[in-house]
Write a protein that holds these residues in place. Structure first.
Motif, PDB file in Angstrom:
ATOM      1  N   ASN A  19      26.856  37.630  47.403  1.00  0.00           N
ATOM      2  CA  ASN A  19      27.362  38.062  46.041  1.00  0.00           C
ATOM      3  C   ASN A  19      27.679  39.904  45.510  1.00  0.00           C
ATOM      4  OD1 ASN A  19      24.902  40.208  47.878  1.00  0.00           O
ATOM      5  ND2 ASN A  19      23.457  40.562  46.019  1.00  0.00           N
ATOM      6  N   TYR A  20      28.358  40.394  46.455  1.00  0.00           N
ATOM      7  CA  TYR A  20      28.802  41.478  46.055  1.00  0.00           C
ATOM      8  C   TYR A  20      30.262  41.517  45.873  1.00  0.00           C
ATOM      9  CZ  TYR A  20      24.645  44.132  44.624  1.00  0.00           C
ATOM     10  OH  TYR A  20      23.734  44.854  44.231  1.00  0.00           O
ATOM     11  N   ALA A  21      30.869  40.212  45.838  1.00  0.00           N
ATOM     12  CA  ALA A  21      31.859  39.747  47.027  1.00  0.00           C
ATOM     13  C   ALA A  21      33.442  39.642  45.593  1.00  0.00           C
ATOM     14  CB  ALA A  21      32.314  38.341  47.576  1.00  0.00           C
ATOM     15  N   ASN A  22      32.671  39.499  44.578  1.00  0.00           N
ATOM     16  CA  ASN A  22      33.337  39.389  43.097  1.00  0.00           C
ATOM     17  C   ASN A  22      34.170  41.174  42.602  1.00  0.00           C
ATOM     18  OD1 ASN A  22      30.966  40.422  42.701  1.00  0.00           O
ATOM     19  ND2 ASN A  22      31.247  38.698  40.581  1.00  0.00           N
ATOM     20  N   ARG A  23      32.555  42.596  43.723  1.00  0.00           N
ATOM     21  CA  ARG A  23      33.385  43.740  43.037  1.00  0.00           C
ATOM     22  C   ARG A  23      35.034  43.853  43.703  1.00  0.00           C
ATOM     23  NH1 ARG A  23      28.661  46.386  42.226  1.00  0.00           N
ATOM     24  NH2 ARG A  23      27.611  44.164  41.090  1.00  0.00           N
ATOM     25  N   HIS A  24      35.170  43.163  44.175  1.00  0.00           N
ATOM     26  CA  HIS A  24      36.337  43.145  44.580  1.00  0.00           C
ATOM     27  C   HIS A  24      37.002  43.916  45.777  1.00  0.00           C
ATOM     28  CE1 HIS A  24      37.287  41.546  40.753  1.00  0.00           C
ATOM     29  NE2 HIS A  24      37.727  42.427  40.303  1.00  0.00           N
ATOM     30  N   ARG A 291      35.896  40.152  36.841  1.00  0.00           N
ATOM     31  CA  ARG A 291      34.888  39.943  37.723  1.00  0.00           C
ATOM     32  C   ARG A 291      32.959  39.315  37.726  1.00  0.00           C
ATOM     33  NH1 ARG A 291      32.885  45.864  39.499  1.00  0.00           N
ATOM     34  NH2 ARG A 291      31.547  46.725  37.937  1.00  0.00           N
ATOM     35  N   SER A 292      33.548  39.283  36.281  1.00  0.00           N
ATOM     36  CA  SER A 292      31.984  38.384  35.009  1.00  0.00           C
ATOM     37  C   SER A 292      32.792  37.067  35.303  1.00  0.00           C
ATOM     38  CB  SER A 292      31.899  39.400  34.230  1.00  0.00           C
ATOM     39  OG  SER A 292      32.919  39.317  33.769  1.00  0.00           O
ATOM     40  N   LYS A 293      34.093  36.630  35.404  1.00  0.00           N
ATOM     41  CA  LYS A 293      33.676  35.374  35.848  1.00  0.00           C
ATOM     42  C   LYS A 293      33.596  34.643  37.078  1.00  0.00           C
ATOM     43  CE  LYS A 293      35.580  35.757  31.797  1.00  0.00           C
ATOM     44  NZ  LYS A 293      36.623  35.209  30.563  1.00  0.00           N
ATOM     45  N   GLY A 294      33.127  35.117  37.928  1.00  0.00           N
ATOM     46  CA  GLY A 294      32.804  34.957  38.997  1.00  0.00           C
ATOM     47  C   GLY A 294      34.222  35.227  40.118  1.00  0.00           C
ATOM     48  N   VAL A 295      35.231  35.756  40.019  1.00  0.00           N
ATOM     49  CA  VAL A 295      36.712  36.079  40.947  1.00  0.00           C
ATOM     50  C   VAL A 295      36.746  37.508  41.468  1.00  0.00           C
ATOM     51  CG1 VAL A 295      38.773  35.791  40.470  1.00  0.00           C
ATOM     52  CG2 VAL A 295      37.516  34.230  39.009  1.00  0.00           C
ATOM     53  N   GLY A 296      37.126  37.030  42.633  1.00  0.00           N
ATOM     54  CA  GLY A 296      36.857  38.432  43.176  1.00  0.00           C
ATOM     55  C   GLY A 296      38.550  38.991  44.460  1.00  0.00           C
ATOM     56  N   ILE A 297      39.024  39.630  43.635  1.00  0.00           N
ATOM     57  CA  ILE A 297      40.353  39.878  44.114  1.00  0.00           C
ATOM     58  C   ILE A 297      40.310  40.519  45.080  1.00  0.00           C
ATOM     59  CG2 ILE A 297      42.780  40.986  42.964  1.00  0.00           C
ATOM     60  CD1 ILE A 297      41.678  40.250  39.818  1.00  0.00           C
ATOM     61  N   TYR A 298      41.379  40.585  46.048  1.00  0.00           N
ATOM     62  CA  TYR A 298      41.118  41.068  47.334  1.00  0.00           C
ATOM     63  C   TYR A 298      42.457  41.936  47.626  1.00  0.00           C
ATOM     64  CZ  TYR A 298      36.544  41.035  48.702  1.00  0.00           C
ATOM     65  OH  TYR A 298      35.043  40.856  48.803  1.00  0.00           O
ATOM     66  N   PHE A 299      43.391  43.153  47.158  1.00  0.00           N
ATOM     67  CA  PHE A 299      44.826  43.492  47.269  1.00  0.00           C
ATOM     68  C   PHE A 299      44.778  44.178  49.622  1.00  0.00           C
ATOM     69  CE2 PHE A 299      43.365  43.838  43.577  1.00  0.00           C
ATOM     70  CZ  PHE A 299      44.407  43.799  42.017  1.00  0.00           C
ATOM     71  N   VAL A 300      46.022  43.202  49.393  1.00  0.00           N
ATOM     72  CA  VAL A 300      46.639  43.207  50.859  1.00  0.00           C
ATOM     73  C   VAL A 300      47.779  44.435  50.646  1.00  0.00           C
ATOM     74  CG1 VAL A 300      47.404  42.345  52.620  1.00  0.00           C
ATOM     75  CG2 VAL A 300      45.325  41.133  51.409  1.00  0.00           C
ATOM     76  N   THR A 301      47.556  45.430  51.212  1.00  0.00           N
ATOM     77  CA  THR A 301      49.247  46.458  50.950  1.00  0.00           C
ATOM     78  C   THR A 301      49.697  47.042  52.618  1.00  0.00           C
ATOM     79  OG1 THR A 301      50.598  47.587  49.563  1.00  0.00           O
ATOM     80  CG2 THR A 301      48.134  47.928  50.006  1.00  0.00           C
ATOM     81  N   GLY A 316      35.506  47.761  45.782  1.00  0.00           N
ATOM     82  CA  GLY A 316      34.278  47.734  46.466  1.00  0.00           C
ATOM     83  C   GLY A 316      34.405  47.836  47.927  1.00  0.00           C
ATOM     84  N   ASN A 317      34.817  46.552  48.577  1.00  0.00           N
ATOM     85  CA  ASN A 317      34.672  46.514  50.047  1.00  0.00           C
ATOM     86  C   ASN A 317      35.914  46.611  50.504  1.00  0.00           C
ATOM     87  OD1 ASN A 317      32.134  45.252  49.599  1.00  0.00           O
ATOM     88  ND2 ASN A 317      33.286  44.058  47.977  1.00  0.00           N
ATOM     89  N   ARG A 318      35.724  47.461  51.800  1.00  0.00           N
ATOM     90  CA  ARG A 318      37.252  48.474  52.376  1.00  0.00           C
ATOM     91  C   ARG A 318      38.049  48.064  53.410  1.00  0.00           C
ATOM     92  NH1 ARG A 318      39.346  53.078  48.426  1.00  0.00           N
ATOM     93  NH2 ARG A 318      39.230  52.650  46.779  1.00  0.00           N
ATOM     94  N   VAL A 319      38.891  47.764  53.837  1.00  0.00           N
ATOM     95  CA  VAL A 319      38.998  47.922  55.784  1.00  0.00           C
ATOM     96  C   VAL A 319      40.419  47.776  55.431  1.00  0.00           C
ATOM     97  CG1 VAL A 319      39.272  45.933  57.167  1.00  0.00           C
ATOM     98  CG2 VAL A 319      37.736  45.175  55.514  1.00  0.00           C
ATOM     99  N   GLN A 320      40.415  49.196  56.347  1.00  0.00           N
ATOM    100  CA  GLN A 320      41.727  50.219  56.511  1.00  0.00           C
ATOM    101  C   GLN A 320      42.370  50.179  58.398  1.00  0.00           C
ATOM    102  OE1 GLN A 320      43.157  52.570  54.171  1.00  0.00           O
ATOM    103  NE2 GLN A 320      44.831  51.563  56.139  1.00  0.00           N
TER     104      GLN A 320
END
Length: 491
Positions: A19-24, A291-301, A316-320
């Motif tokens: 439910n928080y996956a669309n917080r990018h 995100r209000s459209k229900g889309v989550g974006i995950y940047f990979v770099t 909001g969600n980070r994997v370093q």
């Protein structure tokens, strides 16, 4: 279906709340530290939770999502034993392959009109003056009801604007033939690179990226980008267009139990390299509002510093994964990355970032209240799909079974700007033919030259002037006719 996506084991289990996956989110780390496997784990996890996924595959490795992993893989079993995870399902994810060049997947096309002058100007690396003329050209085409679908439509429209510059400038402003010539040269280079295949019909239907199978699993849409990534601006602009289309197309959704789509933007630094502030502002707006459209974006770099701060603050969600600190610049980046996490009293984040092993990461996910969790040193769970690329035969089998097989393979070339402008010039052909015939039928009078030989009578000044005018008019009409028929020549 669960309401969380298990990522790995640290001091405690790390699981992303759907439910928080669309917080990018952000997946970062140096080359070879495990970013691709983490991305694969997340992508298949979303798909199994019923969330469609879009991901660009810049190395070919992510095609393994379409095949089941091997349960007897020693390294996978060792990792599962370390984290104490016994619920990994070795299975393929439903997959659709896409490819701008139409070789490794279904063709991806967009019309010139859908791309628009701003993104197209960025794609062609145009100057401000050139982008202004391009915008003007789109406006003229719109006012005249001329469709811009592929590059030959745009080329024909630029020629029409150049030919009508004197009459158009009172309404649309000054039009420089040199500026139009510069745009045409960029389009020609674009064609020679093979990127012209990106434009045309049938254009990609965004709804085809939102497909969920009868078994409730979301489809993973994989864009084959091994060749496309060589044209970094084309790659970044295409993905930005996709995000913009999603934003424009999807209705407001509010808070959902899970996203409608998760979009992974690999090699995200390409989006921001040399990008003007207006474009960065546009990306920030899309990230903030989509995100209000229900889309989550995950940047990979590779480095979080590749992402502008205003956008980074929305992830909001980070994997370093591990970062290297060989230079003062690297050390500064490590400090900045460490300071972006909520501290863990058990270790110093800045020190740990440089010592993480392959498949290890610092993870911070949004908790039940939507607040970033305390950073945790985490062993990432391996995916249940195949790690590594698929064979050509396996890819072809997936393509044959695809739900969109036969929809995009055949390109359509309906009547648009090029055809209508060609007809307009062709209508002038009878006049050109008459002028040419008049030139050919003009009698050449032979007269005696005072001896046994013969010669041609000298023309009077008035006759020479008349012939010159006729020849000039005929050549100009002929040139316009040829330009219209070929649709690509410039003055």
């Amino acid at each position: 279906m669960t309401d969380t996506l298990y990522i790995g084991k640290g001091e405690q289990d790390q699981a992303l709340r759907l439910n928080y996956a669309n917080r990018h989110g952000l997946i970062a780390g140096a080359t070879g530290t495990g970013k691709t496997v983490t991305l694969q784990r997340l992508a298949e996890g979303f798909a199994r939770a019923g969330v469609p996924v879009f991901v660009a595959d810049v190395k070919g490795d992510l095609s393994g999502l379409s095949q089941a992993g091997v349960a007897t893989n020693t390294r996978v079993q060792e990792r599962l034993a370390k984290i104490g995870y016994n619920d990994l399902h070795f299975a393929a994810a439903p997959t659709v392959f896409w490819d701008v060049f139409g070789k490794l997947g279904h063709p991806v096309r967009v019309t010139v009109s859908e791309m628009g002058p701003v993104l197209l100007g960025r794609l062609l690396d145009l100057s401000d003056a050139q982008e202004g003329v391009l915008t003007l050209t789109f406006k003229v085409a719109d006012d005249r009801g001329l469709l811009l679908l592929d590059l030959k439509d745009l080329q024909a429209m630029l020629q029409e604007v150049a030919a009508s510059a004197d009459t158009l400038q009172t309404t649309y402003g000054n039009i420089s033939s040199a500026t139009i010539g510069g745009i045409q040269r960029r389009l020609l280079q674009f064609e020679q690179e093979g990127i012209a295949k990106l434009f045309g019909e049938p254009a990609l239907n965004i709804q085809d990226l939102l497909r969920v199978g009868q078994d409730g699993q979301g489809y993973i849409n994989i864009l084959a980008a091994e060749t496309l990534i060589n044209s970094g601006k084309v790659y970044a602009t295409l993905l930005l267009w996709l995000l913009s289309e999603l934003y424009e197309t999807l209705p407001e959704a509010g808070d959902l139990p899970k996203p409608k789509l998760v979009f992974f933007f690999d090699e995200a630094h390409l989006l921001f390299n040399d990008a003007p502030k207006a474009l960065v502002d546009k990306v920030e707006q899309v990230v903030r509002l989509i995100r209000s459209k229900g889309v989550g974006i995950y940047f990979v770099t590779q480095n979080p510093a590749d992402i502008p701060d205003d956008i980074l603050g929305q992830l909001g969600n980070r994997v370093q994964h591990a970062l290297r600190a060989f230079t003062p610049k690297d050390q500064k980046a490590v400090r900045a990355a460490a300071e972006s996490f909520r501290p863990n009293p058990a270790f110093k984040t800045e020190e740990v970032i440089t010592t993480l092993g392959v498949g290890e990461a610092l993870v911070s996910l949004l908790d039940s209240s939507g607040t970033p969790g305390i950073v945790d040193r985490t062993l990432i769970c391996p995916p249940g799909s195949q790690i590594g690329a698929v064979s050509i035969q396996q890819r072809q089998q997936i393509l044959q079974q695809s739900p969109v097989t036969g929809v995009y393979e055949r390109q359509i070339d309906r009547e648009s700007a090029y055809e209508k402008l060609t007809q307009k010039v062709a209508a002038q052909q009878p006049q050109a033919v008459v002028v040419a015939q008049q030139q050919q039928e003009m009698p050449q009078k032979r007269v005696a030259s005072g001896g046994s030989g013969g010669g041609y009578q000298r023309q009077s000044a008035s006759e020479a002037m008349v012939k010159s005018v006729i020849r000039t008019v005929g050549n100009e009409v002929g040139r316009q006719l040829i330009r219209g028929l070929l649709g690509a020549l410039r003055k």
